[in-house]
Design an enzyme around this catalytic site. Structure first.
Site, short mmCIF file in Angstrom:
data_model
loop_
_atom_site.label_atom_id
_atom_site.label_comp_id
_atom_site.label_asym_id
_atom_site.label_seq_id
_atom_site.Cartn_x
_atom_site.Cartn_y
_atom_site.Cartn_z
N LYS A 50 0.89 -1.21 -0.05
CA LYS A 50 0.06 -0.14 0.15
C LYS A 50 0.90 1.37 0.12
CE LYS A 50 -4.00 -2.46 2.12
NZ LYS A 50 -4.51 -2.67 3.44
N GLN A 94 -4.70 -1.34 9.78
CA GLN A 94 -4.63 -2.78 9.07
C GLN A 94 -5.19 -3.67 10.12
OE1 GLN A 94 -3.93 -3.38 5.95
NE2 GLN A 94 -4.06 -5.21 5.97
N ASP A 117 -11.40 2.90 4.56
CA ASP A 117 -11.83 1.63 4.47
C ASP A 117 -13.28 1.54 4.68
OD1 ASP A 117 -9.69 -0.30 4.16
OD2 ASP A 117 -8.89 0.36 5.91
N1 GUN Z 1 -7.19 -6.59 6.62
C1 GUN Z 1 -7.51 -7.31 5.52
N2 GUN Z 1 -8.22 -6.64 4.43
C2 GUN Z 1 -8.11 -5.44 4.82
C3 GUN Z 1 -8.39 -3.95 4.38
O1 GUN Z 1 -9.14 -3.96 3.17
N3 GUN Z 1 -8.20 -2.86 5.26
C4 GUN Z 1 -7.58 -2.92 6.49
N4 GUN Z 1 -7.64 -1.94 7.15
N5 GUN Z 1 -7.23 -4.06 6.80
C5 GUN Z 1 -7.42 -5.25 6.18
#
Ligand code: GUN
Length: 280
Positions: A50, A94, A117
């Site tokens: 990311k 995350q 998110d």
């Molecule tokens: N853990 C697994 N997928 C994601 C996601 O798309 N965003 C976040 N913040 N954590 C995750």
């Protein structure tokens, strides 16, 4: 029948190129803060990707890698600081978080405008009401792949396997918002194959290699494999690729399917959060 492989990598590259061009025109850059707590190896990989993607497209980013022992209070304090930061327009924590930290408490602390998110209760509620303000990245990527490949959703039987807050539930909502007839299956579902065999669109988001094979797939279906599993150092999805290729009309590979789209959607959402905040 041999399925057409849906190339998520190519689609993601197109989206990132478009965003890069748009960001280049902006004087103040959009900013994303990514917060990682602990040592989950998969999370570390995802967060690094990311961050790297932000650099690629010209989005400013801050990465916070906090130790496993971080307390909830310390994490909330960081989020408070990021909420107030003028350089940051999007905050990503995350998941999963270590067990001693309440995900619910943390997610609700993120400023709604910066909830990249879409995991906060308000954005979950908006999505469930049909208002798609900040849509979770992986589900948004799934829908985008359907759209980009001209796969009609309205009136179709869509089956989602998996009911996580991150993928299964929001995918089901997005499909429902687009007028699919949606069935959500999960670990307690009996006779899974009876449901999957009726699916025009099958989304599998469980984390179990080969959970779905060709015998469980309707001839001509679209199969979106969200699973990412590591077997002997190799990445595989939740769908048995070879047998699925013989039944489906469209199939996403792992890797190179939904995964790259998640990152592209994160960057798109970051730009959307920026516009929302700057437009005020
Ligand atoms: N853990 C697994 N997928 C994601 C996601 O798309 N965003 C976040 N913040 N954590 C995750």
């Amino acid at each position: 029948m041999t399925a057409t492989i849906i190339d998520g990598k190519k689609a993601a590259e197109r989206i990132k190129a478009r965003i890069k061009a748009e960001v280049a025109m902006l004087k103040a850059k959009p900013g994303l803060a990514a917060v990682l707590v602990g040592e989950n190896p998969a999370s570390k990989v995802y967060v690094d990707i990311k961050r790297k993607t932000c650099d690629e497209v010209g989005v400013y980013s801050e990465l916070y890698k906090l130790p496993e022992e971080t307390t909830e209070k310390e994490l909330l304090h960081l989020i408070d600081k990021l909420n107030k930061s003028e350089r940051i327009h999007a905050i990503l924590v995350q998941l999963p978080l270590p067990k001693h930290i309440s995900e619910e408490n943390v997610l609700k602390e993120i400023a709604i405008d910066k909830d990249v998110d879409g995991f906060s209760m308000i954005n979950v509620g908006r999505l469930a009401s049909g208002e798609e303000t900040a849509v979770p990245c992986t589900p948004k990527g799934v829908i985008r792949l359907l759209e980009e490949n001209g796969i009609e959703v309205a009136g179709k039987n869509a089956v989602v396997i998996g009911r996580s807050n991150i993928v299964g539930k929001p995918v089901a909502m997005l499909l429902l918002n687009r007028n699919a007839t949606v069935t959500v299956c999960h670990s307690k579902t009996r006779q899974l194959g009876e449901y999957t065999k009726g699916a025009d669109i099958l989304v599998v988001a469980v984390g179990k290699p080969k959970l779905v094979n060709g015998d469980m797939i309707k001839e001509g279906a679209t199969v979106i494999d969200v699973g990412i599993n590591r077997i002997d150092g190799k990445l595989v999805g939740d769908v048995d690729f070879e047998s699925a290729m013989k039944k489906a009309a469209y199939l996403t590979p792992v890797p190179g399917g939904v995964g790259p789209m998640t990152v592209a959607m994160l960057i798109e959402n970051t730009l959307e959060r920026y516009k929302e905040i700057m437009g005020k």
